[in-house]
Design a protein around this motif. Structure first.
Motif, PDB file in Angstrom:
ATOM      1  N   ARG A  60       0.953  -1.156   0.200  1.00 51.79           N
ATOM      2  CA  ARG A  60      -0.298  -0.556   0.221  1.00 51.79           C
ATOM      3  C   ARG A  60       1.045   0.834  -0.241  1.00 51.79           C
ATOM      4  NH1 ARG A  60      -4.914  -0.210   1.068  1.00 51.79           N
ATOM      5  NH2 ARG A  60      -5.037   2.240   2.629  1.00 51.79           N
ATOM      6  N   VAL A  61       0.348   2.089  -1.010  1.00 42.49           N
ATOM      7  CA  VAL A  61       1.481   2.868  -1.125  1.00 42.49           C
ATOM      8  C   VAL A  61       1.171   4.617  -1.147  1.00 42.49           C
ATOM      9  CG1 VAL A  61       3.328   4.539  -2.415  1.00 42.49           C
ATOM     10  CG2 VAL A  61       3.251   2.058  -2.230  1.00 42.49           C
ATOM     11  N   LEU A  62       0.868   5.523  -0.718  1.00 42.93           N
ATOM     12  CA  LEU A  62       0.311   7.245  -0.336  1.00 42.93           C
ATOM     13  C   LEU A  62       1.494   7.622  -1.446  1.00 42.93           C
ATOM     14  CD1 LEU A  62      -1.550   8.730   0.259  1.00 42.93           C
ATOM     15  CD2 LEU A  62      -0.665   9.192   2.357  1.00 42.93           C
ATOM     16  N   GLY A  83      -1.461  -4.994  -5.575  1.00 43.38           N
ATOM     17  CA  GLY A  83      -0.810  -3.125  -4.699  1.00 43.38           C
ATOM     18  C   GLY A  83      -2.109  -2.274  -5.157  1.00 43.38           C
ATOM     19  N   HIS A  84      -0.918  -1.342  -4.083  1.00 47.08           N
ATOM     20  CA  HIS A  84      -2.493  -0.139  -4.347  1.00 47.08           C
ATOM     21  C   HIS A  84      -1.989   0.664  -3.632  1.00 47.08           C
ATOM     22  CE1 HIS A  84      -6.720   1.219  -4.273  1.00 47.08           C
ATOM     23  NE2 HIS A  84      -6.131   2.351  -2.880  1.00 47.08           N
ATOM     24  N   VAL A  85      -2.094   1.843  -4.951  1.00 47.51           N
ATOM     25  CA  VAL A  85      -1.441   3.218  -4.889  1.00 47.51           C
ATOM     26  C   VAL A  85      -2.836   4.057  -4.981  1.00 47.51           C
ATOM     27  CG1 VAL A  85       0.610   4.620  -5.961  1.00 47.51           C
ATOM     28  CG2 VAL A  85       1.076   2.125  -5.648  1.00 47.51           C
ATOM     29  N   VAL A  86      -2.554   5.115  -4.073  1.00 50.24           N
ATOM     30  CA  VAL A  86      -3.682   6.183  -3.568  1.00 50.24           C
ATOM     31  C   VAL A  86      -2.643   7.276  -3.920  1.00 50.24           C
ATOM     32  CG1 VAL A  86      -5.542   7.909  -2.492  1.00 50.24           C
ATOM     33  CG2 VAL A  86      -4.616   5.399  -1.711  1.00 50.24           C
ATOM     34  N   THR A  87      -2.944   8.152  -4.767  1.00 53.79           N
ATOM     35  CA  THR A  87      -2.169   9.439  -5.056  1.00 53.79           C
ATOM     36  C   THR A  87      -3.345  10.197  -5.392  1.00 53.79           C
ATOM     37  OG1 THR A  87      -0.891  10.381  -6.940  1.00 53.79           O
ATOM     38  CG2 THR A  87      -2.783   8.586  -8.382  1.00 53.79           C
TER      39      THR A  87
END
Ligand code: SAM
Length: 229
Positions: A60-62, A83-87
């Motif tokens: 999990r990446v921000l 994975g999951h990226v919130v940008t």
């Protein structure tokens, strides 16, 4: 001219060791064609971000500051297919270009773009209190707000998470007391906060390359009190 040498060596290093493939190149070209400024990370910095995600086993990446999604592609690749990226991005046009670039690069399904002022989005995420912690946070938006973003990042991470902040050196302005611009001041405020924050252990490094002279902060969220390095 040292800046020319930095660019020449960056070109060499990227060709020698970094796999900047067609999808990444296409993202840069499409962003430029859409009128976005060329202020994305360099390919070797993008690869570094991707490696950091893998080093913390990040899923999990921000990211704060999407632009055309160039760094986002690297982060999403580091996070892997699960994975999951919130940008977070202020400008709808940037977000639109990024969405296209991410989809074209085949990572669109693992990236969520949230449009609006990052401070508001982060406040909402913290207030909701229902997101799983992020394993890595990358701050790369309006530098004046970095201290604020860092505080939010501390609420959205877990012990062992990594926090990376780009552009903290600003061609040396950070260490020049006469440099009064608010981005250099933002960097100093950020560094003071990092130093004073018992939940973080951190370093700051200068970088030179095709985008000039700058640097980043790398921090890890501590298990308990600050570790003495
Ligand atoms: N991380 C990108 C990359 O390396 O490919 C580059 C990001 S660029 C340096 C900074 C971005 O932050 C711009 O797209 C800008 O519109 C966005 N931005 C500026 N202020 C913002 C804010 N208050 N909230 C969210 N995004 C913001």
């Amino acid at each position: 001219n040292p800046a020319d040498q930095w660019a020449t060596v960056d070109d060499y290093l990227v060709r020698a060791v970094v796999d900047e493939d067609d999808a990444l190149r296409a993202a840069r070209t499409a962003s430029q064609a859409a009128g976005l400024p060329s202020i994305e990370v360099t390919a070797n910095q993008g690869a570094l971000l991707s490696l950091f995600v893998r080093m913390v086993g990040g899923r999990r990446v921000l990211e704060v500051g999407t632009l055309g999604g160039y760094s986002t592609i690297w982060l999403a690749r580091g996070a892997g297919p699960d994975g999951h990226v919130v940008t977070l991005e202020l400008e709808p046009h940037h977000a639109q270009v990024a969405r296209q670039n991410l989809d074209n690069a085949g990572v669109g399904d693992r990236v969520e773009i949230v449009v609006g002022p990052a401070a508001d989005t982060l406040d909402a995420l913290v207030a909701a209190g229902n997101t799983d912690p992020f394993d890595l946070v990358f701050l790369d938006a309006d530098k004046q707000n970095n201290a604020r973003y860092l505080r939010a990042a501390l609420s959205l991470t877990r012990p062992g998470s990594a926090i990376v902040v780009d552009n903290v050196v600003r061609a040396g302005a950070v260490a020049d007391p006469a440099a009064a611009d608010d981005r250099a001041q933002g960097s100093r405020e950020l560094l003071d906060l990092v130093r004073a924050e018992p939940r973080l252990t951190a370093t700051a490094l200068q970088t030179v390359g095709s985008k000039g002279w700058d640097g980043f902060v790398l921090a890890v969220v501590n298990q308990g009190r600050a570790l003495q390095l």
